[in-house]
Design a protein around this motif. Structure first.
Motif, PDB file in Angstrom:
ATOM      1  N   ALA A 121       4.934  -7.916 -25.184  1.00 13.77           N
ATOM      2  CA  ALA A 121       4.512  -7.607 -26.552  1.00 13.77           C
ATOM      3  C   ALA A 121       3.030  -7.906 -26.771  1.00 13.77           C
ATOM      4  CB  ALA A 121       5.368  -8.383 -27.550  1.00 13.77           C
ATOM      5  N   ALA A 122       2.553  -9.001 -26.192  1.00 17.46           N
ATOM      6  CA  ALA A 122       1.145  -9.373 -26.371  1.00 17.46           C
ATOM      7  C   ALA A 122       0.207  -8.484 -25.561  1.00 17.46           C
ATOM      8  CB  ALA A 122       0.940 -10.839 -25.977  1.00 17.46           C
ATOM      9  N   HIS A 123       0.784  -7.679 -24.671  1.00 17.90           N
ATOM     10  CA  HIS A 123      -0.026  -6.809 -23.802  1.00 17.90           C
ATOM     11  C   HIS A 123       0.160  -5.333 -24.144  1.00 17.90           C
ATOM     12  CE1 HIS A 123      -0.898 -10.208 -21.094  1.00 17.90           C
ATOM     13  NE2 HIS A 123       0.362 -10.558 -21.278  1.00 17.90           N
ATOM     14  N   ARG A 124       0.719  -5.038 -25.297  1.00 24.07           N
ATOM     15  CA  ARG A 124       1.099  -3.662 -25.625  1.00 24.07           C
ATOM     16  C   ARG A 124      -0.074  -2.692 -25.547  1.00 24.07           C
ATOM     17  NH1 ARG A 124       4.287  -3.960 -30.406  1.00 24.07           N
ATOM     18  NH2 ARG A 124       3.990  -1.730 -30.726  1.00 24.07           N
ATOM     19  N   ASN A 125      -1.275  -3.146 -25.859  1.00 20.17           N
ATOM     20  CA  ASN A 125      -2.443  -2.262 -25.839  1.00 20.17           C
ATOM     21  C   ASN A 125      -3.303  -2.428 -24.586  1.00 20.17           C
ATOM     22  OD1 ASN A 125      -1.906  -1.050 -28.400  1.00 20.17           O
ATOM     23  ND2 ASN A 125      -2.626  -2.934 -29.383  1.00 20.17           N
ATOM     24  N   ASP A 126      -2.817  -3.218 -23.628  1.00 24.58           N
ATOM     25  CA  ASP A 126      -3.555  -3.410 -22.373  1.00 24.58           C
ATOM     26  C   ASP A 126      -3.305  -2.237 -21.428  1.00 24.58           C
ATOM     27  OD1 ASP A 126      -4.250  -5.816 -23.450  1.00 24.58           O
ATOM     28  OD2 ASP A 126      -3.079  -7.043 -22.055  1.00 24.58           O
ATOM     29  N   ILE A 127      -4.305  -1.912 -20.621  1.00 26.07           N
ATOM     30  CA  ILE A 127      -4.140  -0.882 -19.601  1.00 26.07           C
ATOM     31  C   ILE A 127      -3.202  -1.420 -18.520  1.00 26.07           C
ATOM     32  CG2 ILE A 127      -5.313   0.493 -17.839  1.00 26.07           C
ATOM     33  CD1 ILE A 127      -5.847   1.399 -20.705  1.00 26.07           C
ATOM     34  N   ALA A 128      -2.194  -0.647 -18.176  1.00 30.29           N
ATOM     35  CA  ALA A 128      -1.145  -1.122 -17.271  1.00 30.29           C
ATOM     36  C   ALA A 128      -1.697  -1.546 -15.915  1.00 30.29           C
ATOM     37  CB  ALA A 128      -0.083  -0.045 -17.096  1.00 30.29           C
ATOM     38  N   GLY A 129      -2.659  -0.791 -15.399  1.00 28.64           N
ATOM     39  CA  GLY A 129      -3.204  -1.102 -14.087  1.00 28.64           C
ATOM     40  C   GLY A 129      -3.997  -2.390 -14.039  1.00 28.64           C
ATOM     41  N   ALA A 130      -4.368  -2.930 -15.212  1.00 24.45           N
ATOM     42  CA  ALA A 130      -5.134  -4.176 -15.264  1.00 24.45           C
ATOM     43  C   ALA A 130      -4.238  -5.406 -15.390  1.00 24.45           C
ATOM     44  CB  ALA A 130      -6.110  -4.133 -16.440  1.00 24.45           C
ATOM     45  N   LEU A 131      -2.932  -5.210 -15.534  1.00 27.34           N
ATOM     46  CA  LEU A 131      -2.009  -6.334 -15.647  1.00 27.34           C
ATOM     47  C   LEU A 131      -1.863  -7.049 -14.309  1.00 27.34           C
ATOM     48  CD1 LEU A 131       0.904  -4.620 -17.633  1.00 27.34           C
ATOM     49  CD2 LEU A 131      -0.853  -6.134 -18.576  1.00 27.34           C
ATOM     50  N   SER A 132      -1.427  -8.304 -14.360  1.00 26.84           N
ATOM     51  CA  SER A 132      -1.089  -9.006 -13.123  1.00 26.84           C
ATOM     52  C   SER A 132       0.065  -8.276 -12.448  1.00 26.84           C
ATOM     53  CB  SER A 132      -0.678 -10.450 -13.416  1.00 26.84           C
ATOM     54  OG  SER A 132       0.590 -10.487 -14.069  1.00 26.84           O
ATOM     55  N   TYR A 133       0.236  -8.530 -11.145  1.00 33.58           N
ATOM     56  CA  TYR A 133       1.294  -7.820 -10.421  1.00 33.58           C
ATOM     57  C   TYR A 133       2.669  -8.142 -11.010  1.00 33.58           C
ATOM     58  CZ  TYR A 133       4.037  -5.824  -6.659  1.00 33.58           C
ATOM     59  OH  TYR A 133       4.932  -5.061  -5.947  1.00 33.58           O
ATOM     60  N   GLY A 134       2.885  -9.400 -11.382  1.00 35.36           N
ATOM     61  CA  GLY A 134       4.169  -9.774 -11.963  1.00 35.36           C
ATOM     62  C   GLY A 134       4.455  -9.022 -13.249  1.00 35.36           C
ATOM     63  N   LEU A 135       3.433  -8.853 -14.093  1.00 35.95           N
ATOM     64  CA  LEU A 135       3.617  -8.111 -15.341  1.00 35.95           C
ATOM     65  C   LEU A 135       3.807  -6.619 -15.074  1.00 35.95           C
ATOM     66  CD1 LEU A 135       1.074  -9.861 -17.751  1.00 35.95           C
ATOM     67  CD2 LEU A 135       3.561 -10.164 -17.611  1.00 35.95           C
ATOM     68  N   GLN A 136       3.166  -6.106 -14.035  1.00 36.49           N
ATOM     69  CA  GLN A 136       3.396  -4.707 -13.668  1.00 36.49           C
ATOM     70  C   GLN A 136       4.839  -4.494 -13.220  1.00 36.49           C
ATOM     71  OE1 GLN A 136       0.543  -2.937 -10.988  1.00 36.49           O
ATOM     72  NE2 GLN A 136      -1.203  -3.836 -12.062  1.00 36.49           N
ATOM     73  N   ARG A 137       5.396  -5.474 -12.495  1.00 31.38           N
ATOM     74  CA  ARG A 137       6.801  -5.369 -12.087  1.00 31.38           C
ATOM     75  C   ARG A 137       7.712  -5.405 -13.314  1.00 31.38           C
ATOM     76  NH1 ARG A 137       8.020  -3.376  -7.302  1.00 31.38           N
ATOM     77  NH2 ARG A 137       9.758  -4.763  -6.874  1.00 31.38           N
ATOM     78  N   ALA A 138       7.361  -6.250 -14.287  1.00 34.27           N
ATOM     79  CA  ALA A 138       8.138  -6.305 -15.527  1.00 34.27           C
ATOM     80  C   ALA A 138       8.059  -4.968 -16.260  1.00 34.27           C
ATOM     81  CB  ALA A 138       7.628  -7.435 -16.420  1.00 34.27           C
ATOM     82  N   LEU A 139       6.872  -4.378 -16.277  1.00 37.36           N
ATOM     83  CA  LEU A 139       6.695  -3.075 -16.918  1.00 37.36           C
ATOM     84  C   LEU A 139       7.539  -2.018 -16.222  1.00 37.36           C
ATOM     85  CD1 LEU A 139       5.328  -1.061 -18.818  1.00 37.36           C
ATOM     86  CD2 LEU A 139       3.359  -1.025 -17.257  1.00 37.36           C
ATOM     87  N   GLU A 140       7.522  -2.010 -14.897  1.00 35.28           N
ATOM     88  CA  GLU A 140       8.303  -1.004 -14.178  1.00 35.28           C
ATOM     89  C   GLU A 140       9.795  -1.158 -14.457  1.00 35.28           C
ATOM     90  OE1 GLU A 140       8.855   0.880  -9.731  1.00 35.28           O
ATOM     91  OE2 GLU A 140       8.964  -1.278  -9.996  1.00 35.28           O
ATOM     92  N   LEU A 141      10.276  -2.401 -14.483  1.00 30.29           N
ATOM     93  CA  LEU A 141      11.691  -2.606 -14.786  1.00 30.29           C
ATOM     94  C   LEU A 141      12.005  -2.118 -16.195  1.00 30.29           C
ATOM     95  CD1 LEU A 141      14.431  -3.627 -13.907  1.00 30.29           C
ATOM     96  CD2 LEU A 141      13.776  -5.917 -14.667  1.00 30.29           C
ATOM     97  N   GLY A 142      11.092  -2.379 -17.129  1.00 31.75           N
ATOM     98  CA  GLY A 142      11.281  -1.875 -18.484  1.00 31.75           C
ATOM     99  C   GLY A 142      11.334  -0.359 -18.532  1.00 31.75           C
ATOM    100  N   LEU A 143      10.474   0.297 -17.747  1.00 27.30           N
ATOM    101  CA  LEU A 143      10.481   1.760 -17.685  1.00 27.30           C
ATOM    102  C   LEU A 143      11.793   2.284 -17.110  1.00 27.30           C
ATOM    103  CD1 LEU A 143       6.866   2.474 -16.359  1.00 27.30           C
ATOM    104  CD2 LEU A 143       7.722   2.810 -18.680  1.00 27.30           C
ATOM    105  N   THR A 144      12.376   1.526 -16.190  1.00 26.47           N
ATOM    106  CA  THR A 144      13.643   1.929 -15.584  1.00 26.47           C
ATOM    107  C   THR A 144      14.803   1.760 -16.560  1.00 26.47           C
ATOM    108  OG1 THR A 144      12.805   1.234 -13.414  1.00 26.47           O
ATOM    109  CG2 THR A 144      15.176   1.553 -13.606  1.00 26.47           C
TER     110      THR A 144
END
Length: 201
Positions: free
Chosen positions: A139-162
């Motif tokens: 939620a705190a990263h909603r406006n952040d560019i996805a590619g700039a997130l830490s790897y762990g947060l990118q994995r969380a994003l991908e799981l959310g997309l799934t």
């Protein structure tokens, strides 16, 4: 009514003379969580690719709720309720977290709207997106560019997309791979939350 969500029936995949998976027979029951264990090259990702329709089996068939889906494409299996995450993270890196989730929400609701229309104007999309932002801790990263997130947060994003399109069956390929020790606990909680009420492999 059968409680078998997904079935492998005599599934074999060969790469030349090498059999990556050989005569696999297994029933994945509705609502249960399964782990595929084996060394690199054992065929775990190959089996997930077959189940998701990204790789054809050379022998045997795959059933979903008793229906033969062996010839269905990945997007057709998505409509059958099968969601797939990947060992190598697949997100939209040049878009914001919110925009990533909006795409997944539109898939769920089978409609697409121009990106210049804010999601708050579509209550059904906004509710799903807000819930996923909270579940994934993004939620705190909603406006952040996805590619700039830490790897762990990118994995969380991908799981959310799934999960956001609402699959009944989740195919997760090494969901904790590459995540730092300090992120393992939160990632595990997220996977458990995403698994609730679903068949997970």
């Amino acid at each position: 009514m059968s409680n078998i969500a997904l079935q492998c029936v005599n599934v074999t995949v060969s790469f030349g003379a090498l059999k990556a998976i050989d005569d696999v027979n297994y029933d994945f029951e509705t609502g249960r969580v399964y782990g595929l264990i084996g060394p690199n090259g054992a065929g775990k990702t190959t089996l997930l690719n077959v189940l998701a329709g990204r790789l054809p089996q050379h022998e045997g068939k795959v059933l979903c709720d008793g229906d033969d889906i062996s010839l269905l494409k990945p997007h057709q299996r998505t409509r059958k309720g099968i969601g797939r995450s990947f060992q190598i993270t697949k997100i939209y890196p040049d878009m914001t977290v919110l925009e990533n989730f909006r795409i997944a929400a539109q898939i769920k609701h089978s409609r697409f709207a121009p990106f210049w229309i804010a999601p708050r104007y579509d209550r059904s999309l906004a509710a799903d997106i807000d819930a996923m932002l909270e579940m994934t801790g993004l939620a705190a990263h909603r406006n952040d560019i996805a590619g700039a997130l830490s790897y762990g947060l990118q994995r969380a994003l991908e799981l959310g997309l799934t999960v956001l399109p609402g699959p009944r069956i989740l195919l997760l390929d090494e969901p904790l791979a590459g995540i730092g020790h300090h992120e393992i606990e939160s990632a595990t909680r997220l996977i458990l939350a995403a698994s609730a009420g679903r068949t997970v492999v």
